[in-house]
Design a protein around this motif. Structure first.
Motif, PDB file in Angstrom:
ATOM      1  N   ILE A 183      13.583  -3.390   2.601  1.00 30.76           N
ATOM      2  CA  ILE A 183      13.284  -2.739   3.885  1.00 30.76           C
ATOM      3  C   ILE A 183      14.125  -1.487   4.122  1.00 30.76           C
ATOM      4  N   ARG A 184      14.995  -1.134   3.159  1.00 27.38           N
ATOM      5  CA  ARG A 184      15.674   0.157   3.296  1.00 27.38           C
ATOM      6  C   ARG A 184      14.677   1.304   3.287  1.00 27.38           C
ATOM      7  N   GLY A 185      13.496   1.057   2.716  1.00 28.65           N
ATOM      8  CA  GLY A 185      12.454   2.081   2.677  1.00 28.65           C
ATOM      9  C   GLY A 185      11.696   2.236   3.985  1.00 28.65           C
ATOM     10  N   GLY A 186      12.081   1.451   4.993  1.00 29.85           N
ATOM     11  CA  GLY A 186      11.444   1.573   6.303  1.00 29.85           C
ATOM     12  C   GLY A 186       9.956   1.259   6.243  1.00 29.85           C
ATOM     13  N   VAL A 187       9.154   2.112   6.858  1.00 29.02           N
ATOM     14  CA  VAL A 187       7.705   1.864   6.918  1.00 29.02           C
ATOM     15  C   VAL A 187       7.076   1.889   5.536  1.00 29.02           C
ATOM     16  N   MET A 188       7.735   2.503   4.557  1.00 31.80           N
ATOM     17  CA  MET A 188       7.182   2.550   3.208  1.00 31.80           C
ATOM     18  C   MET A 188       7.075   1.162   2.593  1.00 31.80           C
ATOM     19  N   PHE A 189       7.910   0.216   3.081  1.00 34.53           N
ATOM     20  CA  PHE A 189       7.864  -1.134   2.516  1.00 34.53           C
ATOM     21  C   PHE A 189       6.556  -1.843   2.868  1.00 34.53           C
ATOM     22  N   GLU A 190       5.831  -1.332   3.851  1.00 35.73           N
ATOM     23  CA  GLU A 190       4.553  -1.933   4.223  1.00 35.73           C
ATOM     24  C   GLU A 190       3.543  -1.853   3.084  1.00 35.73           C
ATOM     25  N   ASP A 191       3.803  -0.990   2.099  1.00 33.32           N
ATOM     26  CA  ASP A 191       2.896  -0.841   0.955  1.00 33.32           C
ATOM     27  C   ASP A 191       3.201  -1.835  -0.158  1.00 33.32           C
ATOM     28  N   PHE A 192       4.081  -2.806   0.093  1.00 32.08           N
ATOM     29  CA  PHE A 192       4.534  -3.706  -0.965  1.00 32.08           C
ATOM     30  C   PHE A 192       3.376  -4.448  -1.634  1.00 32.08           C
ATOM     31  N   GLN A 193       2.541  -5.116  -0.839  1.00 37.33           N
ATOM     32  CA  GLN A 193       1.456  -5.903  -1.427  1.00 37.33           C
ATOM     33  C   GLN A 193       0.441  -5.024  -2.136  1.00 37.33           C
ATOM     34  N   ASP A 194       0.184  -3.851  -1.586  1.00 35.44           N
ATOM     35  CA  ASP A 194      -0.735  -2.920  -2.247  1.00 35.44           C
ATOM     36  C   ASP A 194      -0.194  -2.512  -3.616  1.00 35.44           C
ATOM     37  N   ALA A 195       1.123  -2.323  -3.703  1.00 36.87           N
ATOM     38  CA  ALA A 195       1.737  -1.934  -4.970  1.00 36.87           C
ATOM     39  C   ALA A 195       1.605  -3.051  -5.996  1.00 36.87           C
ATOM     40  N   VAL A 196       1.830  -4.287  -5.572  1.00 35.41           N
ATOM     41  CA  VAL A 196       1.694  -5.427  -6.482  1.00 35.41           C
ATOM     42  C   VAL A 196       0.259  -5.546  -6.969  1.00 35.41           C
ATOM     43  N   ASN A 197      -0.699  -5.369  -6.080  1.00 36.45           N
ATOM     44  CA  ASN A 197      -2.115  -5.434  -6.460  1.00 36.45           C
ATOM     45  C   ASN A 197      -2.477  -4.316  -7.437  1.00 36.45           C
ATOM     46  N   GLU A 198      -1.923  -3.131  -7.205  1.00 38.03           N
ATOM     47  CA  GLU A 198      -2.222  -2.001  -8.085  1.00 38.03           C
ATOM     48  C   GLU A 198      -1.658  -2.227  -9.484  1.00 38.03           C
ATOM     49  N   LEU A 199      -0.466  -2.812  -9.566  1.00 34.04           N
ATOM     50  CA  LEU A 199       0.103  -3.138 -10.876  1.00 34.04           C
ATOM     51  C   LEU A 199      -0.835  -4.051 -11.654  1.00 34.04           C
ATOM     52  N   GLU A 200      -1.378  -5.039 -10.961  1.00 35.78           N
ATOM     53  CA  GLU A 200      -2.298  -5.977 -11.611  1.00 35.78           C
ATOM     54  C   GLU A 200      -3.564  -5.268 -12.070  1.00 35.78           C
ATOM     55  N   GLU A 201      -4.086  -4.385 -11.232  1.00 32.96           N
ATOM     56  CA  GLU A 201      -5.298  -3.634 -11.588  1.00 32.96           C
ATOM     57  C   GLU A 201      -5.066  -2.731 -12.793  1.00 32.96           C
ATOM     58  N   LEU A 202      -3.844  -2.216 -12.920  1.00 38.80           N
ATOM     59  CA  LEU A 202      -3.517  -1.338 -14.046  1.00 38.80           C
ATOM     60  C   LEU A 202      -3.209  -2.126 -15.322  1.00 38.80           C
ATOM     61  N   GLY A 203      -3.167  -3.446 -15.205  1.00 34.61           N
ATOM     62  CA  GLY A 203      -2.947  -4.282 -16.380  1.00 34.61           C
ATOM     63  C   GLY A 203      -1.501  -4.570 -16.702  1.00 34.61           C
ATOM     64  N   PHE A 204      -0.586  -4.328 -15.747  1.00 30.69           N
ATOM     65  CA  PHE A 204       0.836  -4.596 -15.986  1.00 30.69           C
ATOM     66  C   PHE A 204       1.187  -6.024 -15.576  1.00 30.69           C
ATOM     67  N   GLU A 205       2.052  -6.648 -16.361  1.00 32.59           N
ATOM     68  CA  GLU A 205       2.535  -7.983 -16.048  1.00 32.59           C
ATOM     69  C   GLU A 205       3.765  -7.863 -15.167  1.00 32.59           C
ATOM     70  N   SER A 206       3.704  -8.439 -13.980  1.00 35.89           N
ATOM     71  CA  SER A 206       4.828  -8.307 -13.051  1.00 35.89           C
ATOM     72  C   SER A 206       5.169  -9.657 -12.439  1.00 35.89           C
ATOM     73  N   GLU A 207       6.436  -9.792 -12.044  1.00 31.04           N
ATOM     74  CA  GLU A 207       6.923 -10.975 -11.344  1.00 31.04           C
ATOM     75  C   GLU A 207       7.846 -10.514 -10.219  1.00 31.04           C
ATOM     76  N   ILE A 208       7.985 -11.369  -9.204  1.00 35.44           N
ATOM     77  CA  ILE A 208       8.830 -11.041  -8.057  1.00 35.44           C
ATOM     78  C   ILE A 208      10.002 -12.005  -7.998  1.00 35.44           C
ATOM     79  N   LEU A 209      11.206 -11.445  -7.894  1.00 40.08           N
ATOM     80  CA  LEU A 209      12.426 -12.229  -7.683  1.00 40.08           C
ATOM     81  C   LEU A 209      12.905 -11.963  -6.261  1.00 40.08           C
ATOM     82  N   PHE A 210      12.982 -13.008  -5.459  1.00 37.23           N
ATOM     83  CA  PHE A 210      13.364 -12.859  -4.050  1.00 37.23           C
ATOM     84  C   PHE A 210      14.722 -13.505  -3.826  1.00 37.23           C
ATOM     85  N   LEU A 211      15.630 -12.757  -3.190  1.00 36.86           N
ATOM     86  CA  LEU A 211      16.967 -13.255  -2.880  1.00 36.86           C
ATOM     87  C   LEU A 211      17.107 -13.494  -1.383  1.00 36.86           C
TER      88      LEU A 211
END
Length: 285
Positions: free
Chosen positions: A60-88
């Protein structure tokens, strides 16, 4: 190419995680706006020197830009990249204490109360946490323990496909919030009441030998390893990628440490991706 997205609560240890990931071969970038993650992945994929593992921190240091988080994850999948999320994450008490010690402003507090900023941040990050493959609670572990845990989880992909963290703890300090399985060894004779063992831990030979000399200790270890041997493949089939096995005694110094080390050795011998941490080993000494 594998992409690990690191996110979570401010003060929960993301900086420490990035350092540990760099140590095990990840190319890391901190504080990246989510919208740029897919573009960054494409750049890395086209680089002359192939990057097999990259990690990016976004929060959330990115402020309103963090609202694009889920869109970014979806786009990675559409582009064929393998991604995982680590949450602390961490408890409010632990986070407030850390911010008080560092005297830094919480990014969501706006100059107000730290705890209000933490609560606001939890709400903003709830969707990201729900999507995470790995969730680590850092409330009761040291920076060194977190580093060891991350290195154990991500230094190399285990043959079985599941990362296992074996943790010892003391019931007097509370249950580990991220534990999947909890075993209680308080039924065993307690070295605390042996004067020459009281101030030692299960990492030392004298305590280990005392704990394991009893028939019930040997029998419990056989039953424990047999159960874990059965459960791990079943969890893998179910799609679980991380397993936290917690073993507790009263103070987290003697019996639990001994059994956590025994279980760690057993799992490690089978070439699993395994780490061991002793949450409370230094408390109350």
């Amino acid at each position: 190419m594998k992409i690990l997205i690191v996110t979570g609560l401010s003060g929960a240890g993301k900086t420490q995680v990035i350092k540990a990931l760099e140590d095990v071969g990840y190319y890391c970038v901190d504080n990246m706006p989510p919208e740029l993650i897919p573009k960054f992945a494409e750049i890395c994929a086209k680089a002359e020197e192939k990057m097999e593992r990259i990690a990016v921190v976004t929060d959330i240091r990115g402020g309103v830009m963090f609202e694009d988080f889920q869109d970014a994850v979806n786009e990675l999948e559409e582009l064929g990249f393998e991604s995982e999320i680590l949450f602390l994450e961490a408890s409010n008490e632990a986070l407030v204490k850390r911010y008080k010690e560092t005297r830094r402003l919480h990014p969501s507090a706006g100059g107000g109360r730290i705890v209000d900023g933490i609560d606001k941040e939890r709400e903003l990050l709830s969707a990201a946490k729900a999507k995470a493959e790995y969730v680590i609670d850092t409330s009761d572990i040291t920076a060194a323990q977190l580093t060891a845990k991350i290195k154990g989880m991500f230094s190399e992909r285990p043959r079985s496909g599941i990362f296992i963290n074996v943790m010892s703890f003391g019931f007097k300090y509370g249950l580990p919030l991220d534990a999947d399985l909890v075993f209680d060894v308080r039924f065993l004779p307690n070295p605390f009441y042996i004067p020459e063992l009281k101030n030692s831990t299960g990492l030392e030979t004298n305590v280990h030998d005392y704990v394991m000399k009893f028939d019930e200790s040997q029998r419990f270890l056989r039953m424990l390893t047999e159960m874990i041997n059965f459960l791990v493949p079943e969890y893998v089939k179910e799609g679980k990628s991380q397993l936290v096995i917690a073993i507790g005694c009263t103070g987290g110094h003697h019996r639990s440490v001994t059994f956590a080390e025994e279980l760690y050795k057993f799992l490690k011998s089978d070439d699993e991706g395994v780490s061991v941490t002793h949450r409370d080993i230094n408390k109350g000494i």
